[in-house]
Design a protein around this motif. Structure first.
Motif, short mmCIF file in Angstrom:
data_model
loop_
_atom_site.label_atom_id
_atom_site.label_comp_id
_atom_site.label_asym_id
_atom_site.label_seq_id
_atom_site.Cartn_x
_atom_site.Cartn_y
_atom_site.Cartn_z
N GLU A 40 0.83 -1.21 0.00
CA GLU A 40 0.00 0.00 0.00
C GLU A 40 0.86 1.25 0.00
O GLU A 40 0.56 2.24 -0.69
CB GLU A 40 -0.93 -0.01 1.22
CG GLU A 40 -2.05 -1.03 1.17
CD GLU A 40 -3.19 -0.58 0.27
OE1 GLU A 40 -3.11 0.54 -0.26
OE2 GLU A 40 -4.13 -1.36 0.09
N GLU A 41 1.94 1.24 0.77
CA GLU A 41 2.85 2.39 0.82
C GLU A 41 3.46 2.65 -0.55
O GLU A 41 3.55 3.80 -1.00
CB GLU A 41 3.95 2.15 1.85
CG GLU A 41 3.47 2.14 3.29
CD GLU A 41 4.60 1.86 4.27
OE1 GLU A 41 5.75 1.79 3.81
OE2 GLU A 41 4.32 1.69 5.47
N ARG A 44 0.98 4.27 -2.84
CA ARG A 44 0.82 5.70 -2.55
C ARG A 44 2.00 6.50 -3.10
O ARG A 44 1.82 7.60 -3.63
CB ARG A 44 0.68 5.92 -1.04
CG ARG A 44 -0.67 5.51 -0.48
CD ARG A 44 -0.87 6.07 0.92
NE ARG A 44 0.08 5.51 1.87
CZ ARG A 44 -0.12 4.42 2.59
NH1 ARG A 44 -1.26 3.76 2.45
NH2 ARG A 44 0.77 3.98 3.44
N GLU A 45 3.21 5.96 -2.96
CA GLU A 45 4.39 6.67 -3.47
C GLU A 45 4.29 6.84 -4.99
O GLU A 45 4.54 7.93 -5.53
CB GLU A 45 5.66 5.91 -3.11
CG GLU A 45 5.95 5.79 -1.62
CD GLU A 45 6.36 7.11 -0.99
OE1 GLU A 45 6.65 8.07 -1.75
OE2 GLU A 45 6.39 7.19 0.25
N HIS A 47 1.60 6.72 -6.84
CA HIS A 47 0.48 7.59 -7.17
C HIS A 47 0.84 9.07 -6.94
O HIS A 47 0.51 9.93 -7.77
CB HIS A 47 -0.73 7.21 -6.30
CG HIS A 47 -1.96 8.01 -6.60
ND1 HIS A 47 -2.76 7.75 -7.69
CD2 HIS A 47 -2.50 9.07 -5.97
CE1 HIS A 47 -3.76 8.62 -7.71
NE2 HIS A 47 -3.63 9.43 -6.67
N SER A 48 1.51 9.36 -5.84
CA SER A 48 1.91 10.74 -5.55
C SER A 48 2.90 11.24 -6.61
O SER A 48 2.80 12.39 -7.07
CB SER A 48 2.54 10.84 -4.16
OG SER A 48 1.61 10.46 -3.17
N GLU A 69 2.48 2.08 -10.99
CA GLU A 69 1.30 1.99 -10.12
C GLU A 69 0.38 0.86 -10.59
O GLU A 69 -0.20 0.12 -9.78
CB GLU A 69 0.55 3.32 -10.14
CG GLU A 69 -0.65 3.35 -9.21
CD GLU A 69 -1.43 4.64 -9.31
OE1 GLU A 69 -2.27 4.90 -8.42
OE2 GLU A 69 -1.23 5.40 -10.29
#
Length: 832
Positions: A40-41, A44-45, A47-48, A69
Motif C-alpha cells: 500500500e505504501e 501511494r508513493e 500515485h503521488s 502503479e
C-alpha cells in the motif's frame, strides 16, 4: 524543464524522496511479498509521483509512474505474483524516472527512450537477452551484460538526496567526472522551531550581557571617582611627613606610609588600565555578538518562510464545491500568493481563512437571482489577498455580497446573552461587527454542515489571538464585507514597552503603542461614566492599568486592615474620584514614582505634597504618565506609575493550566532575570468596555453564565472501540469538566446506558457487535432516551453517511478528519 524555480526545487526534492522509498520498498517487498501494508505504501508513493509529475507537465515521468502503479495494483489485486523478473522491470522504470526527473529539473537532455522503457515495463522482451535493472535507453545490436546501478545506502528519514549521479543515465559506463553530491537536506520543522526558540533565547542573553556591560561601566565610574579623590589628596602624605619631622626625629613609619601610598597609586592606575581594556573589548564583543545573533535569527527565520500560496491553493476547490452546493456562482480571485510568511502563520491561518470563506459563501453572497435584483453581476467575487508591510503579514478576504446586518447581529447578541442592551447603546458599528467572533454566536437557527454551530468565527479569533495578531471587519451594506488579519512577522520574539505598576513590571507590545504622553489632571473628564481625555480631537477612554488588572484590590485589602473605609472611598465612579483614587494609590507607591522620575524616559509621578493631603482637600493639577494604545480603530489610554524601557523579549506561552488568562498574552524573562507578564491590548480594550458598562449602570449585572456551585458533573457516555481515540476523547472531555464513562463497542455502550443516568452520548460509528448508527437507533426506540443528546464522531465523511446519522436520530455529526476538541466541547455545551 520546469520553468518555475520554486516548483522545480519542490518537485526535485519530493520526487527523489518518492523514488528512494520505491527503491527501498521494492527490495523489502521482494523478501516479504505478503506484506500488504508495504505494498500500500508503494502504491501511494507511485500515485503521488504520478500526480506531481502530471501537475507540472512532466508527462514522461507521469506515464512511467502510472505503469508502475498499475503493476503494483496488479499485485494488490492478486492478478500477478511478485517475481524477480517483475522486480527488474519495476526497478528499470524507477531508474528511468530518476533520469527523467534529473532532466526536468536541470534542463539537461535525457538519453532515456520513454517508449522503450514503457514497453519493457509492460512486459516486452529485448531481442537477445533479458534486460538488466538499468536498461539502455537506445536499442543496440548487442546489449551489454546486466549492470545494476548502485543504489545509495538508505539515508536517515530526515535526509533526501536531491542530486543523481550522472552515470545513471548511461548504465554501461560510469563517467569519471561524476561526483556524488547531496545538495539539500530535509529536516523536521520541529528542529527549526527549536532553533528559532534558541535564537530568541540568544536575544535575551544579549540583553543580559548588555546589563553586565552596564555593571562594568559602574565599576569604571567608581574607579574614576577613586582616582579623582586620590589625585586631590596626593599632597596629604607629604604635608603629614613635614609636620612630623618638625616634632620628632626619624621617619620610618612615615616612609612606609608614603611607600604604601605610591604603591596604591600605581595599582590604582593599573586597575584603571585593565578595567578600561575590559570595557572596550567587552563592548566590541557585544557588538559582534549582536551582529552574529541578528544574522543567525534572520537566517533561521528565512528557512521557516513559505509562500502564502501553500494555503491559498487549498481554497479554490472548496469555494467551487460549496458554491455549487448552495446554487451560487462565485469566482475566487487570489493575489499575493508569492508573499512569504512564517510556516506557523500558515498552519494557524488555514482554518480561520476557511471559516471566513465558508461564512462569506453561506451568509454574505446572494443567489444569482437576488444579485440581479440588486443590480449586481450574477457571478459573485471573493478576493483572497496577502501582502507584507514593514512589520506585519496581512491577509484579506473581501466579498461583494450583502454585508453584515447590524440589527440582526444586535438581536442575536441579546438573545444569546453575549451583551446587554445598555452595552449595545454605547458600541460603535465596528464594535458591533466584532460581536460575530464571540463564542456561540451564529445568526443561523438551523445547524448545518456549513454553519449554525457558532464555532467558526470563534476559531478565527482564537487562532489570530494565539499569534498575537489583530482581526478587523469592515462592512458595507449591500456592497460586501472585508476581513483583515494582521500578524507580526516575528513570532518567537516581540518588541515591548516595559512599564511599572505598583512596583511590578509589565510588558506591552510596542506595535500597539501609538504614543506615550503626560496627561494633566484637569484634562480628564467623564462621558457616560467613563474617564475620558481628548486625543487628536477625539475622545478616548482612559483607565489606570492597576484597575484593569485588578491589582488595586490587593493593595486595598492590605490598607483596609488599618483604614477600613479606604476601599469604598477609592472606588472610581467619576473623574474626581478617579483622581482621588490615583492619589491614594500613589501614596502607597511613592517610592516607585520617585524612582521613575530618574528613569531615562523622564516620567513624572505625583508630588510629595499630594501624598499628605486628605481626600477632602482640593486636588492640585498634576501630570500623569499615560500610554495611548491603538487596537484596530479603537484607542485606549492607560495610566502607569513609570515607563521603564523598551526591549526585545522572547515570548513564553502559558502552560496548559493557564492556557487563557484575561488581559495576559504570555510571559517573558527580562535581562535582569525578572519574570514579566506580557499584556494583551485586545483584552485590555474589552476590560475597559466591561468596566465602563458596570460604572454606567451599577444596579445591572451582565449574566456570567456561571451555574450555581454543585457537586454534580454532566456525565458523558463515550462509546469508541479504538483505545487510542477513546483515551484522547476521554481526556478532552474530563479536562472540560465532564464525568466520562467509556464503552468499547455499541453493545457495551447500550448496556452501560441502562445502569445510570447520562447527560449525553458520544459515539463512533464503525464498531464491532453494534455500530454507532444501530446504537443510536436503538436508543431512540426507548421513550426515556428521546431527548438524550447523541453526538457521532467518525471518520465517515460522505453526505450519505451524514444523512444516515441524522435519520438514526443523532443530534450532531463530527468527522475525525477535521476533528477539533473545541468543536466537540462547544457542541456538548449547546446540547447538554
Amino acid at each position: 524543464m520546469i520553468e518555475d524555480d520554486e516548483l522545480r526545487e519542490v518537485f526535485k526534492t519530493a520526487s527523489e524522496e518518492h523514488l528512494q522509498n520505491l527503491d527501498e520498498g521494492l527490495l523489502y517487498l521482494e523478501k516479504q511479498p505478503n506484506d500488504t501494508t508495504k505494498l500500500e505504501e508503494l502504491l501511494r508513493e507511485a500515485h503521488s509521483l504520478k500526480g506531481d509529475a502530471g501537475m507540472l507537465g512532466v508527462k514522461d515521468v507521469a506515464t512511467l509512474a502510472h505503469q508502475i502503479e498499475h503493476l503494483l495494483g496488479g499485485l494488490k489485486r492478486q492478478e500477478t505474483t511478485l517475481s524477480a523478473e517483475l522486480v527488474d522491470r519495476i526497478s528499470h522504470g524507477i531508474d528511468a524516472i530518476r533520469q527523467l526527473v534529473h532532466a526536468a529539473v536541470t534542463g539537461e537532455p535525457s538519453t532515456i527512450n520513454t517508449f522503450h522503457s514503457l514497453a519493457y515495463l509492460m512486459g516486452a522482451k529485448p531481442a537477445e537477452s533479458t534486460p538488466s535493472v538499468s536498461v539502455p535507453s537506445e536499442v543496440t545490436t548487442e546489449p551489454p551484460p546486466p549492470v545494476a546501478v548502485p543504489t545509495p545506502e538508505p539515508t536517515p528519514a530526515l535526509i533526501s538526496v536531491d542530486s543523481v549521479p550522472a552515470d545513471t543515465r548511461v548504465p554501461v559506463t560510469a563517467s569519471p567526472e561524476s561526483i556524488y553530491k547531496i545538495e539539500t537536506i530535509r529536516v523536521p520543522t520541529r528542529n527549526l522551531d527549536g532553533l528559532m526558540t534558541q535564537t530568541g533565547e540568544l536575544t535575551v542573553t544579549k540583553i543580559r550581557i548588555a546589563h553586565r556591560l552596564n555593571e562594568i561601566e559602574e565599576i569604571t565610574s567608581l574607579w574614576e571617582e577613586w582616582s579623582r579623590d586620590a589625585f586631590v589628596n596626593r599632597f596629604v602624605v607629604n604635608d603629614l611627613e613635614n609636620h612630623l619631622n618638625r616634632h620628632i626625629s626619624g621617619n620610618g613609619t612615615i616612609g612606609q606610609l608614603q611607600n604604601y601610598y605610591h604603591r596604591s597609586a600605581e595599582r590604582l592606575e593599573q586597575f584603571g588600565t585593565l578595567i578600561n581594556q575590559l570595557r572596550n573589548t567587552f563592548a566590541e564583543d557585544i557588538a559582534r555578538l549582536e551582529i552574529i545573533g541578528d544574522e543567525l535569527e534572520d537566517g533561521i527565520r528565512t528557512l521557516r518562510l513559505l509562500p502564502l500560496s501553500t494555503i491559498f491553493n487549498l481554497f479554490p476547490r472548496m469555494v467551487r464545491d460549496l458554491a455549487r452546493q448552495q446554487g451560487k456562482e462565485i469566482e475566487l480571485v487570489i493575489s499575493g500568493g508569492d508573499t512569504r510568511a512564517d510556516k506557523r502563520i500558515l498552519e494557524e491561518m488555514k482554518d480561520p481563512l476557511m471559516h471566513i470563506l465558508r461564512n462569506a459563501i453561506d451568509h454574505g453572497i446572494e443567489t444569482p437571482i437576488e444579485r440581479e435584483k440588486f443590480g449586481k453581476p450574477a457571478i459573485a467575487t471573493i478576493q483572497l489577498r496577502g501582502y507584507q508591510t514593514a512589520t506585519h503579514v496581512v491577509l484579506e478576504v473581501h466579498d461583494d455580497g450583502r454585508g453584515l446586518d447590524l440589527e440582526k447581529i444586535k438581536q442575536t447578541a441579546l438573545k444569546r446573552g453575549i451583551c446587554q442592551p445598555e452595552e449595545l447603546l454605547g458600541m460603535t458599528p465596528q464594535q458591533i461587527h466584532a460581536l460575530i467572533f464571540a463564542p456561540g454566536f451564529t445568526t443561523r437557527t438551523v445547524v448545518t454542515e456549513v454553519s449554525g454551530r457558532g464555532v467558526g468565527m470563534d476559531v478565527v479569533r482564537t487562532n489570530v489571538e494565539r499569534l498575537k495578531g489583530l482581526i478587523q471587519v469592515e462592512s458595507f451594506p449591500l456592497k460586501g464585507c472585508l476581513f483583515r488579519i494582521q500578524l507580526g512577522t516575528t513570532l518567537a520574539t516581540a518588541h515591548v514597552l516595559i512599564v511599572s505598576v505598583q512596583g511590578i513590571s509589565y510588558a506591552i507590545p510596542v506595535e500597539f503603542v501609538q504614543m506615550t504622553r503626560l496627561v494633566m489632571s484637569h484634562e480628564i473628564f467623564a462621558i457616560e461614566g467613563r474617564d475620558t481625555i481628548i486625543f487628536e480631537d477625539q475622545p478616548i477612554s482612559v483607565a489606570k492599568l492597576a484597575d484593569l488588572l485588578e491589582i488595586r484590590l490587593i493593595q486595598s485589602q492590605v490598607d483596609s486592615e488599618t483604614t477600613p473605609s479606604l476601599d469604598a472611598k477609592s472606588r472610581p465612579s467619576n473623574s474626581s474620584s478617579f483622581l482621588q483614587s490615583f492619589a491614594q494609590t500613589s501614596t502607597s507607591v511613592g517610592v516607585n514614582l520617585s524612582r521613575s522620575s530618574a528613569a531615562d524616559i523622564g516620567t513624572h509621578g505625583l508630588p510629595n505634597n499630594i501624598q499628605n493631603k486628605n481626600e477632602n482637600s482640593s486636588l492640585v493639577d498634576v501630570s500623569l504618565p499615560c500610554i495611548i494604545l491603538k487596537v484596530g480603530e479603537e484607542k485606549l489610554g492607560l495610566f502607569v506609575d513609570a515607563l521603564i524601557d523598551q526591549q526585545d523579549v522572547v515570548l513564553k506561552p502559558q502552560s496548559q493550566l493557564l492556557k487563557r488568562v484575561r488581559n495576559v498574552a504570555g510571559a517573558t524573562i527580562l535581562g535582569t532575570g525578572e519574570v514579566c507578564i506580557i499584556l494583551s491590548p485586545q483584552d485590555l480594550i474589552k476590560s475597559i468596555r466591561k468596566q465602563a458598562g458596570v460604572i454606567s449602570s451599577p444596579m445591572v449585572r451582565s449574566p456570567l453564565n456561571i451555574q450555581e456551585p454543585s457537586s454534580h458533573k454532566p456525565v458523558i457516555l463515550l462509546v469508541e472501540d479504538s483505545i487510542t481515540t477513546r483515551t484522547q476523547e476521554k481526556r478532552i472531555l474530563e479536562s472540560a469538566g465532564y464525568e466520562v464513562v467509556t464503552a468499547v463497542d455499541g453493545l457495551d455502550g447500550f448496556n452501560k446506558l441502562t445502569t445510570r443516568s447520562f447527560d449525553a452520548v458520544v459515539s463512533d460509528i464503525q464498531m464491532p457487535n453494534l455500530d454507532g448508527l444501530s446504537l443510536t437507533a436503538k436508543i431512540r426506540q426507548h421513550q426515556e432516551y428521546s431527548e438524550l443528546p447523541i453526538i457521532l464522531v467518525t471518520s465517515l465523511a460522505s453526505d450519505e453517511d451524514k444523512r444516515k446519522g441524522a435519520e438514526a436520530g443523532a443530534n450532531a455529526y463530527i468527522t475525525k478528519a477535521s476533528f477539533n476538541q473545541e468543536v466537540l466541547i462547544e457542541t456538548l455545551k449547546r446540547l447538554v
